[in-house]
Design an enzyme around this catalytic site. Structure first.
Site, short mmCIF file in Angstrom:
data_model
loop_
_atom_site.label_atom_id
_atom_site.label_comp_id
_atom_site.label_asym_id
_atom_site.label_seq_id
_atom_site.Cartn_x
_atom_site.Cartn_y
_atom_site.Cartn_z
CE LYS A 16 -3.08 -2.43 3.19
NZ LYS A 16 -3.55 -2.43 4.58
CD GLU B 22 8.12 -0.65 -3.02
OE1 GLU B 22 7.43 0.19 -2.40
OE2 GLU B 22 8.26 -1.81 -2.63
CG ASP B 23 6.84 2.62 0.17
OD1 ASP B 23 7.57 1.74 -0.34
OD2 ASP B 23 6.12 2.38 1.17
CG ASP C 113 15.04 -1.15 4.40
OD1 ASP C 113 16.01 -0.45 4.65
OD2 ASP C 113 14.50 -1.88 5.27
CE LYS D 217 15.11 3.29 5.97
NZ LYS D 217 14.42 2.46 6.96
CG PHE E 81 10.50 2.67 11.07
CD1 PHE E 81 10.63 1.63 10.17
CD2 PHE E 81 9.22 3.09 11.42
CE1 PHE E 81 9.51 1.01 9.62
CE2 PHE E 81 8.10 2.48 10.88
CZ PHE E 81 8.26 1.44 9.99
NE ARG F 15 -0.52 1.65 4.96
CZ ARG F 15 0.52 0.86 4.67
NH1 ARG F 15 1.54 1.33 4.01
NH2 ARG F 15 0.51 -0.40 5.02
P1 IMP Z 1 12.89 -4.08 1.23
O1 IMP Z 1 12.44 -5.38 0.68
O2 IMP Z 1 13.72 -4.28 2.48
O3 IMP Z 1 13.61 -3.20 0.25
O4 IMP Z 1 11.63 -3.37 1.79
C1 IMP Z 1 10.85 -2.54 1.10
C2 IMP Z 1 9.54 -2.29 1.85
O5 IMP Z 1 9.72 -2.26 3.27
C3 IMP Z 1 9.02 -0.93 1.48
O6 IMP Z 1 8.23 -1.00 0.34
C4 IMP Z 1 8.26 -0.53 2.72
O7 IMP Z 1 6.93 -1.02 2.61
C5 IMP Z 1 8.98 -1.22 3.86
N1 IMP Z 1 9.89 -0.27 4.55
C6 IMP Z 1 11.24 -0.24 4.45
N2 IMP Z 1 11.77 0.75 5.20
C7 IMP Z 1 10.71 1.37 5.78
C8 IMP Z 1 10.59 2.50 6.68
O8 IMP Z 1 11.57 3.16 7.09
N3 IMP Z 1 9.32 2.84 7.05
C9 IMP Z 1 8.23 2.16 6.62
N4 IMP Z 1 8.28 1.12 5.78
C10 IMP Z 1 9.52 0.72 5.37
MG MG Z 2 6.34 -0.57 -0.04
#
Ligand code: IMP
Ligand code: MG
Length: 184
Positions: free
Chosen positions: A40, A95-96, A99, A128, A149, A162
């Site tokens: 979302k 994507e938002d 990470d 990130k 975070f 959100r």
């Molecule tokens: P990844 O697979 O670790 O790259 O994670 C990506 C997803 O983790 C993002 O699409 C977010 O939904 C969630 N996410 C990663 N870091 C944060 C944060 O700092 N705040 C909130 N959601 C996060």
């Molecule tokens: Mg996401």
């Protein structure tokens, strides 16, 4: 106090810039490119980004399921697939935040295998980079951020918060008050 990482104005400038770059990239496409928002979290960003795009596009959505609360475990699956056939189309994943990189790597691989699109590029409002657990580079990133975070404008804390117009890092006091809300 909320430590604001990206203000409403900064988000608007990023959407404008990325919107122009993406419009230029796909301006002479035969078929409209498909922008896929990852639910979302990416919804507010996708909705603002597409308003800055001045060519015909299609939008669609996927939802991922990752098996934990705030940290990536490395196990991702698909909860909701797209509703458009992506074969031979140009796809832009929106994507938002990226990470660890695990969600994006999973999604790119899944869409490539299942639909054989013509191309896939990746866009994220936040990058990130410092937390990468797998090698992944975004094609377009709004802003690189450090550890910590982040919340707001799509990013949630256990599904809450959100719905702000900016992105921030909450302080401990605020987190404690949300835990109270969550326990109700
Ligand atoms: P990844 O697979 O670790 O790259 O994670 C990506 C997803 O983790 C993002 O699409 C977010 O939904 C969630 N996410 C990663 N870091 C944060 C944060 O700092 N705040 C909130 N959601 C996060
Ligand atoms: Mg996401």
């Amino acid at each position: 106090m909320r430590n604001i990482i990206l203000s409403e104005d900064e988000i608007h400038s990023i959407c404008k810039l990325l919107g122009q770059q993406l419009s230029t990239r796909y301006r002479f496409n035969e078929k409209p490119p498909v922008f896929i928002g990852v639910m979302k979290g990416a919804l507010p960003f996708l909705m603002d980004l597409i308003k800055e795009i001045d060519i015909p596009i299609i939008i669609d959505f996927v939802q991922l399921k990752s098996y934990n609360g705030t940290e990536s475990t490395g196990t991702v699956s698909l909860k909701k697939d797209v509703s458009v056939d992506l074969k031979d189309r140009d796809v832009i994943i929106v994507e938002d935040i990226v990470d660890s990189g695990i969600s994006m790597i999973f999604l790119v691989d899944y869409l490539k295998k299942k639909y054989q699109p013509n191309s896939i590029v990746t866009v994220s409002l936040l990058d990130k980079k410092i937390n990468r657990k797998a090698p992944f580079e975004l094609d377009y990133a709004g802003k690189e951020v450090g550890e910590g975070f982040l919340m707001g404008y799509g990013l949630d804390y256990n599904e809450l918060y959100r719905n702000t117009k900016y992105i921030f890092i909450p302080d401990q006091e605020e987190i404690a008050s949300w835990d109270e809300i969550l326990n109700k």
